[in-house]
Design a protein around this motif. Structure first.
Motif, PDB file in Angstrom:
ATOM      1  N   ALA A 106      -2.008   2.413   1.917  1.00 37.60           N
ATOM      2  CA  ALA A 106      -3.167   3.222   2.290  1.00 37.60           C
ATOM      3  C   ALA A 106      -4.362   2.913   1.391  1.00 37.60           C
ATOM      4  O   ALA A 106      -5.492   2.745   1.868  1.00 37.60           O
ATOM      5  N   ALA A 107      -4.104   2.816   0.070  1.00 35.79           N
ATOM      6  CA  ALA A 107      -5.197   2.535  -0.862  1.00 35.79           C
ATOM      7  C   ALA A 107      -5.733   1.121  -0.674  1.00 35.79           C
ATOM      8  O   ALA A 107      -6.951   0.892  -0.728  1.00 35.79           O
ATOM      9  N   ALA A 108      -4.829   0.159  -0.436  1.00 32.66           N
ATOM     10  CA  ALA A 108      -5.252  -1.235  -0.250  1.00 32.66           C
ATOM     11  C   ALA A 108      -6.081  -1.389   1.025  1.00 32.66           C
ATOM     12  O   ALA A 108      -7.081  -2.119   1.053  1.00 32.66           O
ATOM     13  N   GLU A 109      -5.666  -0.696   2.087  1.00 28.23           N
ATOM     14  CA  GLU A 109      -6.416  -0.774   3.341  1.00 28.23           C
ATOM     15  C   GLU A 109      -7.796  -0.127   3.191  1.00 28.23           C
ATOM     16  O   GLU A 109      -8.804  -0.660   3.688  1.00 28.23           O
ATOM     17  N   LYS A 110      -7.828   0.997   2.478  1.00 25.25           N
ATOM     18  CA  LYS A 110      -9.111   1.669   2.242  1.00 25.25           C
ATOM     19  C   LYS A 110     -10.045   0.763   1.431  1.00 25.25           C
ATOM     20  O   LYS A 110     -11.231   0.638   1.744  1.00 25.25           O
ATOM     21  N   LEU A 111      -9.498   0.117   0.409  1.00 21.95           N
ATOM     22  CA  LEU A 111     -10.294  -0.797  -0.408  1.00 21.95           C
ATOM     23  C   LEU A 111     -10.752  -1.989   0.417  1.00 21.95           C
ATOM     24  O   LEU A 111     -11.903  -2.438   0.298  1.00 21.95           O
ATOM     25  N   SER A 112      -9.888  -2.488   1.273  1.00 20.60           N
ATOM     26  CA  SER A 112     -10.241  -3.629   2.127  1.00 20.60           C
ATOM     27  C   SER A 112     -11.404  -3.273   3.046  1.00 20.60           C
ATOM     28  O   SER A 112     -12.334  -4.074   3.242  1.00 20.60           O
ATOM     29  N   ASN A 113     -11.358  -2.093   3.616  1.00 22.79           N
ATOM     30  CA  ASN A 113     -12.455  -1.656   4.503  1.00 22.79           C
ATOM     31  C   ASN A 113     -13.767  -1.566   3.730  1.00 22.79           C
ATOM     32  O   ASN A 113     -14.838  -1.948   4.238  1.00 22.79           O
ATOM     33  N   LYS A 114     -13.698  -1.046   2.500  1.00 23.94           N
ATOM     34  CA  LYS A 114     -14.904  -0.959   1.684  1.00 23.94           C
ATOM     35  C   LYS A 114     -15.439  -2.354   1.359  1.00 23.94           C
ATOM     36  O   LYS A 114     -16.654  -2.593   1.359  1.00 23.94           O
ATOM     37  N   ARG A 115     -14.533  -3.266   1.060  1.00 20.60           N
ATOM     38  CA  ARG A 115     -14.954  -4.628   0.753  1.00 20.60           C
ATOM     39  C   ARG A 115     -15.670  -5.268   1.936  1.00 20.60           C
ATOM     40  O   ARG A 115     -16.691  -5.950   1.762  1.00 20.60           O
ATOM     41  N   ARG A 116     -15.146  -5.055   3.138  1.00 20.89           N
ATOM     42  CA  ARG A 116     -15.762  -5.658   4.319  1.00 20.89           C
ATOM     43  C   ARG A 116     -17.169  -5.107   4.544  1.00 20.89           C
ATOM     44  O   ARG A 116     -18.109  -5.852   4.838  1.00 20.89           O
TER      45      ARG A 116
END
Length: 556
Positions: free
Chosen positions: A358-368
């Motif tokens: 969940a945290a990795a996906e949230k961070l990935s979305n922010k990065r994009r």
């Protein structure tokens, strides 16, 4: 920031000491004066690969010392503390390169490995220039720069911590599964071994006690014989006891008429006889202590031999047989409790992985989302830097099947230097000058985010002039508002904006037999002459001096 640089016997530099200030410092000089030597020396202090060719001809070794002043909480201080090296805001790196080849490094007079020195260098300074090996840029750094731009380093650290929990849970789960698999495969053996050791019931220290008891019983007959001889010596009419008794009786009969003169003699004889009687009782008691049933010796030997046989079988000592039994019973218990324990570990692993995902996906979305903003900001910086036809894009390859401490994203900066060409990795497509200008654009946008406190730019204005050079100078000045910036430049537009200007020159010494490089801080007047030289060439004209005055008045 870098406060001082001291160089001894590096290439053409025999002795050089430079004090550096905050803001923008430029280093200028004619081609071949030794600007690259200065950067090679600084690179050596920052962990670059050593080379005996760097040592000045005729010298046994070259030494570079770089002093840094660091703010409290700087990452380099934390790294040094982990290594047990004292550093309270000041850090002095010394790198010694021998003419024979080997080099060594120290920080605050404490020897350090080159690996540690390179880790420190990342936090202390960055060198960006026309050579990829100096850019100190790799794909891993691209992700860090993106995170810094977005301001979500905290989320990145949280993902790393969650990944550590996943890794720990995975390790514990794998270890338990391995234990269960091993125990299941050896169930029959474990059950037989446990039953055997339960029946034997070995105790710590038992071997020593049994060996002592066995030795005592084997020697009991000899001890008993000696006691019998002692008893015979005290018994019988012809013994000293009989004579002492006879003497005491004679004296007792005459004691009353002796007026007390025989009292002490009678008392002494009485004590002797009492002690002899006590000795007889002690001898009798000792004899009983050495009376063993032969079957006890047989049992003791059987027990001792059984314990030693079990120790050989289980490849242990007799004293550790109890530990062997406990381990075997734990393995058996793991089989009994294994399913429940396995379920609990699997649940813990599942919870940790879900939190990480969940945290990795949230961070990935922010990065994009942030990548688009970074691309837009970089593109806006490119036209003034004579990169108006170039394209810049942040490529993010997300693969949830390849999780890691940094998340599920691979971040890489891509560029297309010319219209119609596809985007390709920055480090492979950009030329030396283009690469340096791309890095300048990135650094201007990021400012103090995700950057070392000292930035060194090596001739990033090569091949440009006029408005482009002025744009580069303006951006270096902006950077110098929050970071220390050093720039090796051939551009008068860049040089005019500096807060500190140093001239690098090469001159002959020792009757023309040796060339040495010198670095000289310039006064206001000397600086005017140097900027004029950069404008006009070998012959400095009054027009060049006037133009230099104009540039210097408009700097900053």
């Amino acid at each position: 920031m870098l406060t001082a640089l001291s160089i001894r016997d590096i290439v053409l530099i025999e002795k050089l000491d430079i004090a550096l200030d905050q803001g923008l410092t430029v280093l200028t000089g004619e081609t071949g004066a030794g600007k690259s030597i200065l950067l090679d020396a600084l690179g050596l202090a920052l962990g670059a690969r050593g080379d005996s060719a760097l040592v000045r001809a005729g010298a046994a070794r070259g030494v570079v010392t770089a002093a840094f002043a660091l703010a409290p909480g700087h990452p380099a201080l934390a790294l040094l503390k982990e290594q047990g090296i004292d550093a309270e805001g000041e850090l002095v790196i010394r790198r010694i390169q021998t003419a024979e080849g080997p080099s060594r490094a120290s920080v605050n007079d404490q020897p350090v490995s080159l690996n540690l020195l390179r880790q420190l260098a990342v936090a202390l300074a960055e060198i960006h220039g026309q050579h990829a090996d100096r850019a100190l840029v790799d794909v891993a750094a691209h992700r860090q720069l993106l995170d810094a731009f977005g301001g979500f380093e905290a989320e990145a650290r949280e993902v790393a911590q969650l990944w550590s929990r996943v890794a720990a849970a995975d390790e514990e789960l794998a270890a338990h599964r391995s234990l269960m698999a091993r125990a299941e495969a050896e169930r029959d053996y474990l059950e037989h071994a446990a039953a055997e050791l339960r029946a034997l019931d070995p105790l710590p220290g038992e071997e020593e006690k049994l060996a002592e008891s066995r030795q005592m019983m084997m020697s009991a007959e000899q001890f008993a014989g000696a006691l019998s001889e002692a008893e015979d010596a005290l018994a019988g009419d012809g013994t000293a006891v009989a004579r002492l008794n006879a003497a005491l009786r004679k004296l007792e009969r005459r004691r009353e008429g002796a007026g007390g003169r025989l009292d002490r003699v009678c008392a002494a004889l009485d004590r002797v006889l009492a002690e002899i009687a006590e000795s007889e009782r002690a001898i009798a008691e000792a004899r009983r202590a050495f009376q063993f049933d032969p079957r006890d010796l047989e049992k003791s030997e059987e027990r001792l031999f059984a314990l030693r046989a079990a120790a050989r079988k289980f490849k242990s000592s007799v004293d550790t047989l109890a530990d062997v039994r406990a381990r075997i019973e734990r393995d058996l218990q793991a089989l009994s409790d294994g399913a429940g324990r396995l379920a609990a570990l699997e649940q813990a692993h599942r919870v940790a992985r879900e939190a990480y995902d969940a945290a990795a996906e949230k961070l990935s979305n922010k990065r994009r989302k942030t990548a688009r903003a970074l691309d837009k900001a970089v593109m806006a910086e490119l036209p003034p830097l004579k990169l108006e036809r170039a394209r810049f894009a942040t490529a993010i390859d997300t693969d949830a099947g390849k999780p890691a401490a940094h998340g599920i994203d691979r971040v890489e900066f891509m560029v297309a230097a010319n219209p119609g060409t596809p985007l390709s990795p920055l480090m492979k497509v950009a030329s030396g000058g283009e690469l340096a200008r791309f890095m300048l654009a990135l650094k201007v946008i990021l400012a103090a985010k995700g950057s070392a406190p000292t930035l060194i730019f090596d001739e990033i204005d090569t091949g440009v002039g006029g408005a482009v050079a002025d744009a580069i100078g303006a951006r270096l000045t902006r950077l110098a508002g929050s970071l220390q910036v050093l720039a090796v430049t051939h551009s008068p537009q860049v040089a005019a904006r500096a807060a500190q200007h140093m001239l690098i020159s090469k001159m002959e010494e020792v009757a023309g037999k040796r060339m040495v490089t010198r670095v000289q801080p310039l006064s206001a007047q000397s600086r005017r002459e140097e900027v004029a030289r950069m404008l006009s060439g070998a012959t400095v004209t009054e027009a060049a001096r006037a133009q230099a005055d104009e540039l210097l008045r408009g700097r900053g």
